[in-house]
Motif scaffolding. Structure first.
Motif, PDB file in Angstrom:
ATOM      1  N   LEU A 158       0.874  -1.172   0.000  1.00  0.00           N
ATOM      2  CA  LEU A 158       0.000   0.000   0.000  1.00  0.00           C
ATOM      3  C   LEU A 158       0.911   1.221   0.000  1.00  0.00           C
ATOM      4  O   LEU A 158       1.624   1.474   0.975  1.00  0.00           O
ATOM      5  CB  LEU A 158      -0.905   0.014   1.230  1.00  0.00           C
ATOM      6  CG  LEU A 158      -1.776   1.267   1.409  1.00  0.00           C
ATOM      7  CD1 LEU A 158      -2.834   1.355   0.308  1.00  0.00           C
ATOM      8  CD2 LEU A 158      -2.420   1.299   2.782  1.00  0.00           C
ATOM      9  N   HIS A 208      -7.625  -0.781   5.001  1.00  0.00           N
ATOM     10  CA  HIS A 208      -6.911  -1.593   4.012  1.00  0.00           C
ATOM     11  C   HIS A 208      -6.561  -2.959   4.599  1.00  0.00           C
ATOM     12  O   HIS A 208      -6.713  -3.998   3.929  1.00  0.00           O
ATOM     13  CB  HIS A 208      -5.651  -0.870   3.561  1.00  0.00           C
ATOM     14  CG  HIS A 208      -4.887  -1.599   2.495  1.00  0.00           C
ATOM     15  ND1 HIS A 208      -5.303  -1.650   1.189  1.00  0.00           N
ATOM     16  CD2 HIS A 208      -3.730  -2.319   2.561  1.00  0.00           C
ATOM     17  CE1 HIS A 208      -4.440  -2.367   0.478  1.00  0.00           C
ATOM     18  NE2 HIS A 208      -3.475  -2.776   1.294  1.00  0.00           N
ATOM     19  N   THR A 213      -8.026   5.663  -4.086  1.00  0.00           N
ATOM     20  CA  THR A 213      -7.456   4.320  -4.138  1.00  0.00           C
ATOM     21  C   THR A 213      -8.537   3.249  -4.196  1.00  0.00           C
ATOM     22  O   THR A 213      -8.251   2.097  -4.487  1.00  0.00           O
ATOM     23  CB  THR A 213      -6.582   4.040  -2.899  1.00  0.00           C
ATOM     24  OG1 THR A 213      -7.424   3.974  -1.735  1.00  0.00           O
ATOM     25  CG2 THR A 213      -5.555   5.128  -2.709  1.00  0.00           C
ATOM     26  N   SER A 236      -9.586  -5.107   4.709  1.00  0.00           N
ATOM     27  CA  SER A 236     -10.010  -5.566   3.381  1.00  0.00           C
ATOM     28  C   SER A 236      -9.197  -6.759   2.904  1.00  0.00           C
ATOM     29  O   SER A 236      -9.647  -7.534   2.065  1.00  0.00           O
ATOM     30  CB  SER A 236      -9.901  -4.413   2.368  1.00  0.00           C
ATOM     31  OG  SER A 236      -8.539  -4.132   2.057  1.00  0.00           O
ATOM     32  N   LYS A 256      -7.283   4.814   7.084  1.00  0.00           N
ATOM     33  CA  LYS A 256      -7.058   4.159   5.799  1.00  0.00           C
ATOM     34  C   LYS A 256      -6.246   2.882   5.973  1.00  0.00           C
ATOM     35  O   LYS A 256      -6.554   1.838   5.372  1.00  0.00           O
ATOM     36  CB  LYS A 256      -6.350   5.124   4.844  1.00  0.00           C
ATOM     37  CG  LYS A 256      -5.929   4.506   3.517  1.00  0.00           C
ATOM     38  CD  LYS A 256      -7.124   4.034   2.709  1.00  0.00           C
ATOM     39  CE  LYS A 256      -6.689   3.427   1.386  1.00  0.00           C
ATOM     40  NZ  LYS A 256      -7.843   2.919   0.618  1.00  0.00           N
TER      41      LYS A 256
END
Length: 643
Positions: A514, A569, A633, A572, A565
Motif C-alpha cells: 500500500l 486496508h 485508491t 479488506s 485508511k
C-alpha cells in the motif's frame, strides 16, 4: 570586496583566537559532543585549521563516539587527484552542515577500478553517497580546434565514462553519487574566438557540462556545479598549475575550504537541511536608517541613492527567494505600527506586508522572536536563516539558537545580498511547482494559526478550515515529489528510510504494497502533497515501512485519517494487526510517542531505542473527522466522506 568573500568564507564568523586550544580540549574530553564540534566548525577555517579539527572528529568516530546531534553519514570519495587534504576539509565542513562524516577514499586515480569492482574498499564500505571529484584531466578530453565531429565524440565519450562509474557505484554499493561539472582551464587557444570554436577547452567543457546536467534528475544523483564555483572566484585563481605539478591538487589550496563548503551544503540539501525561511531585520538592513528616528520620508531605499539601492538589493533578493518558495518573516526591535508603515506606504519599497508570513516587531530579544516565528510556521529552527546588520544581534542569535543560519555581514550594505546568496543557506537539489508555492503555503499556515487563536475551540477551528484530504496510490506524475519528500522529511518521519525515484516506482507496482500519497486543501490554500505512506502485507499484519508528514499540517487530524485508511486496508485483506516501527534520530523525537498516542501496544524495544508497535486493525480512530476525504485508491471516481 573581491573573491575574498568566497575564498575566505566571509559569511561565517572568523575562527576564534584560541581555536587550537579548543581543538585540544575537545580531543581530551571524555564526553565530546557533536554540538561542540559543530559550533567550532561553523567558523571560516583555513586548510590547517580544517586538518586539525578533522583529526579530532575522526578520532572520536574511530573510538565509537556517536557525536549527536550530528547525523552519521558515510561519504565515498573518488577522485583523480591527491585526496588527503580534501578528505579533512570534507569531514569538518560536513560537521558545519550537521553530519558526523566518515570518508572512504580510493586509490590514487583508480576511478573505474574502484567503481566497477564489487569487492573494492569503496563498494564494500556501503557509503550513503559518493563524491566523484573528477576534473577535466580525468576524462578523455583533448583540444581539437575546429573539429566539430571529434569534439562531439569526445564529449559523449567523457559523459559515458562518468556514467559508467556512476552505474558501477549504484550497482555494487547502492550509493547515490555527486557528479561535478568541469571547470575549464583559463588558457585559451584563440582568445575570444574560443567561445565560437569547436574543440577548444571552453566548448568541450561547456558541452560536457550541459550533457551531464541534462542527464541528472536530482532525485537519485546530485550535480555539483564546480564550473560555477570556479568562475565565481576566477578560473586563474581556481587552477593552480604549480600545486597540480607538485601535489596533484585539482584546485588551489585557497579554494579548498570553498569547495568543501559547497559539498557540505549539497549534502545538507540532500538530507533536507537547507533553509526554508528568511527572517529579515529592518533598520539598516531592509532599508537605510532607523524608521523610528528618521521617519518614513528619510529612510534610504530610493533608486539613484547608492545606500538606498544597496538596501533595495536586499529586498529584491528576498523577493527572488520568495518566488522560488522561501517564506519571508520579519524580526525587528520596533513598535509594530511604526515598523509596518514603510511596507504599507513607502512608494520605493519592493517588499509589502503581504509578502511577509510572520511579522514580529517588538522589544523582545531576537532569539526569542525567531523561536516564536519558527513555532508560528511549524518549522524547526534549522529551517531558519536570519539577516541582520547588527553584529551584537547576530551574536545573540548564534548563541541562543545555534541551529539558525546567520550570515556574517560586512560594513557595506551593497554586499548584503551577495553575502546572503554566497552563504548557500537555500541550496536545493530538486525544484518543483510545489516548491515554488511553498512560501504561499506557509503564509497561509500563519493565517490558520491566527484563525485558531481567534476561534479558541479547536474543533470549530478545524471545521472552519473546510479541509479536503485526498488519498491516492503512488503514480508516475507524483514520483519525483514523493522521492523528494522521502529524501528530505526528518521531523515527522517514523523511520527516516530513504528511497529513490526508482524505489518509489517499484512500490507503485508491488502487489503486496500500500503506497499512498496524501494531499490537502483548505480554505486558505492547496497544500499539495503533505504525507507519504508505504506499508506491506506480511503474514497476518500490515507493516508500516514509511510514514512521514509535513509539519505544517500538524494538529489537523491528517494522521487520524491516514490511520483510518491503514486499518481499512488491512481489514479488506483479512489482516488482523497494524505494525508500526519507530527508529529514533536526532530530529524525529517529536514522533517518539506517535504510535502510543494512537493506542498501539509496545511489542519490542532494542538497545538503540528502536521500538515496534501493534494495533488491532479493528481499533482505528473514529470515523468522524473535520474534513472531506477523497479516496482515489478505492474506485475510479472519488468517494466523499463528509464530516
Amino acid at each position: 570586496m573581491d573573491a575574498s568573500l568566497y575564498l575566505g568564507l566571509r559569511w561565517l564568523p572568523p575562527a576564534p583566537a584560541d581555536f587550537s586550544q579548543r581543538c585540544r580540549e575537545l580531543a581530551a574530553s571524555p564526553d565530546i559532543s557533536g554540538a561542540a564540534i559543530a559550533a567550532l566548525a561553523r567558523h571560516a577555517l583555513g586548510s590547517g585549521q580544517l586538518n586539525r579539527l578533522a583529526g579530532v572528529i575522526t578520532a572520536a568516530l574511530d573510538s565509537g563516539r556517536a557525536l549527536e546531534p550530528l547525523v552519521p553519514l558515510t561519504l565515498g570519495l573518488v577522485c583523480n587527484a591527491t585526496s588527503d587534504t580534501l578528505r579533512a576539509a570534507l569531514i569538518v565542513t560536513a560537521a558545519r552542515h550537521g553530519f558526523a562524516l566518515k570518508c572512504v577514499g580510493t586509490g590514487y586515480n583508480q576511478v573505474v577500478q574502484d567503481a566497477l569492482a564489487p569487492d573494492s574498499a569503496l563498494n564494500l564500505a556501503r557509503p550513503d553517497i559518493v563524491l566523484l571529484a573528477l576534473d577535466h584531466r580525468a576524462l578523455p578530453l583533448q583540444p581539437a580546434p575546429g573539429n566539430e565531429a571529434a569534439s562531439a565524440q569526445m564529449i559523449e565519450a567523457a559523459f559515458q565514462h562518468v556514467d559508467l562509474v556512476v552505474r558501477g557505484i549504484s550497482q555494487h554499493s547502492g550509493a547515490a553519487c555527486i557528479v561535478q561539472t568541469l571547470a575549464r582551464p583559463p588558457e585559451t587557444l584563440f582568445g575570444s574566438l574560443d567561445y565560437r570554436t569547436a574543440g577548444t577547452w571552453r566548448t568541450l567543457c561547456e558541452g560536457f557540462n550541459r550533457r551531464l546536467a541534462d542527464s541528472l534528475d536530482g532525485s537519485r544523483n546530485l550535480l555539483l556545479d564546480v564550473a560555477n564555483i570556479a568562475e565565481t572566484v576566477g578560473l586563474a585563481t581556481w587552477h593552480d598549475p604549480a600545486m597540480w605539478n607538485l601535489a596533484k591538487l585539482p584546485f588551489s589550496d585557497d579554494a579548498l575550504p570553498l569547495y568543501a563548503d559547497h559539498v557540505g551544503r549539497l549534502l545538507g540539501a540532500w538530507r533536507g537541511k537547507s533553509r526554508r525561511c528568511l527572517i529579515l531585520d529592518l533598520d539598516n538592513t531592509v532599508w537605510g536608517g532607523v524608521i523610528g528616528d528618521d521617519g518614513l520620508d528619510n529612510i534610504r531605499i530610493a533608486e539613484g541613492d547608492a545606500a538606498g539601492e544597496a538596501h533595495r538589493s536586499v529586498q529584491a533578493a528576498a523577493l527572488a527567494l520568495r518566488e522560488r518558495g522561501v517564506v519571508l518573516a520579519v524580526s525587528s526591535k520596533n513598535n509594530d505600527e511604526v515598523a509596518r508603515e514603510p511596507f504599507r506606504s513607502h512608494p520605493e519599497m519592493l517588499l509589502r506586508e503581504d509578502h511577509i508570513a510572520v511579522f514580529q516587531a517588538n522589544w523582545q530579544d531576537k532569539a526569542s522572536n525567531i523561536t516564536a516565528i519558527a513555532e508560528h510556521l511549524s518549522l524547526g529552527l534549522e529551517s531558519m536563516a536570519f539577516l541582520d546588520d547588527n553584529p551584537a544581534e547576530r551574536g545573540l542569535v548564534r548563541e541562543f539558537t545555534a541551529q539558525v543560519c546567520v550570515p556574517e555581514l560586512g560594513d557595506d550594505p551593497a554586499f548584503y545580498a551577495r553575502t546572503l546568496f554566497a552563504s548557500g543557506a537555500f541550496e536545493a537539489t530538486l525544484y518543483s511547482e510545489e516548491d515554488r508555492a511553498r512560501a504561499a503555503d506557509y503564509q497561509a499556515n500563519a493565517q490558520r494559526v491566527a484563525l485558531q487563536q481567534q476561534a479558541g475551540d479547536i474543533q470549530a477551528y478545524l471545521h472552519s478550515l473546510d479541509m479536503e484530504l485526498t488519498l491516492k496510490s503512488f503514480d508516475a506524475p507524483g514520483r519525483a515529489r514523493i522521492a523528494q519528500l522521502i529524501g528530505k522529511s526528518n521531523q515527522f518521519n517514523l523511520t527516516t528510510r530513504r528511497y529513490t525515484e526508482a524505489d518509489v516506482e517499484a512500490f507503485e507496482h508491488a502487489a503486496d504494497c500500500l503506497a499512498l500519497q496524501v494531499r490537502l486543501k483548505d480554505v486558505f490554500a492547496d497544500n499539495g502533497m503533505i504525507s507519504v505512506i508505504v506499508a506491506r502485507a506480511k503474514d497476518d499484519s500490515l507493516e508500516i515501512d514509511t510514514w512521514l508528514m509535513s509539519c505544517r499540517v500538524l494538529g489537523r487530524k491528517v494522521e487520524h485519517a491516514v490511520l483510518q485508511k491503514l486499518c481499512a486496508h488491512a481489514r479488506s485483506l483479512g489482516l488482523k494487526t497494524i505494525v508500526g516501527e519507530y527508529r529514533p534520530t536526532a530530529r524525529n523525537r517529536m514522533v517518539e510517542q506517535h504510535y502510543a498516542n494512537f493506542g498501539f501496544a509496545l511489542r519490542e524495544r532494542d538497545a538503540d531505542g528502536r521500538t515496534t508497535w501493534t494495533l488491532d486493525a479493528q481499533d482505528g480512530p473514529p470515523d468522524i473527522l473535520p474534513m472531506r476525504i477523497v479516496d482515489l485508491t478505492l474506485a475510479a471516481r472519488p468517494v466523499l466522506d463528509e464530516a
